[in-house]
Write an enzyme that holds these catalytic residues in place. Sequence first.
Site, PDB file in Angstrom:
ATOM      1  CB  VAL A 107     -31.299  -3.710 -15.529  1.00  4.07           C
ATOM      2  CG1 VAL A 107     -32.119  -4.955 -15.828  1.00  4.07           C
ATOM      3  CG2 VAL A 107     -30.983  -3.620 -14.042  1.00  4.07           C
ATOM      4  CB  SER A 108     -29.084   0.590 -18.200  1.00  2.00           C
ATOM      5  OG  SER A 108     -30.433   0.791 -18.573  1.00  2.00           O
ATOM      6  CB  THR A 109     -32.280   2.482 -14.647  1.00  2.00           C
ATOM      7  OG1 THR A 109     -33.427   1.619 -14.765  1.00  2.00           O
ATOM      8  CG2 THR A 109     -31.967   3.085 -16.010  1.00  2.00           C
TER       9      THR A 109
END
Length: 217
Positions: free
Chosen positions: A9-11
């Site tokens: 995931v990016s965050t």
Amino acid sequence: MKALIYARVSTNKEQQETSLKRQEEELTAIAAENGMEVVKVISEKASGYEMDRDGVFELLDEIKNADIDVILVQDETRLGRGNAKIALLHCIYREGVKVYTTAHRGELELSEADSMVLEIVSIVEEYQRKIHNMKIRRGMKRAVKNGFKPQKNLKNQHGNSGKEKIEVPISEIVRLRANKLTFAEIAATLRGFGYDVSKATVHRRFQEYIENEETAE
């Protein structure tokens, strides 16, 4: 087949944490459906546009050093986005490893554009390898032409002394350098004669030699 699960995931948001767990669960289910043995699970929180990710380097180490047959990801964008995705897919396919996705419920189906780019990258890499081999041959011929005699100059220098420092014939490095060979050509020449040395090692040994000579003066 032995499988490695990769989730990203990016965050760091809480809902993304839930997404990571969901990815792992879905990919574990796909592994079971296809009779795969999951031997490693890698999860990370990082941008897909970045290649400098701990999870990516761990994945690359696993497919190179472990007996991994397939990478399981939610979809191809989990591996990366843009050029990062293409670069990573190239590294994976080069090792003969397949990619399965949740989106395809099986092996990844690349777009026509991505397939074409990967084919071009493979062709370029093959030509780079050919050019590298040609440079080795040219370096060896040039060294011999300038008086380098491997049967004499490198005699009995292959013995393994158990030292961590790479043993290289410094006298030949100095002589080849004096004959205007580049450090890359010298390294290629020595590799052609059985020495596992890089351009950086040759340069470092030459600099050490110069520094020692200056100190002696």
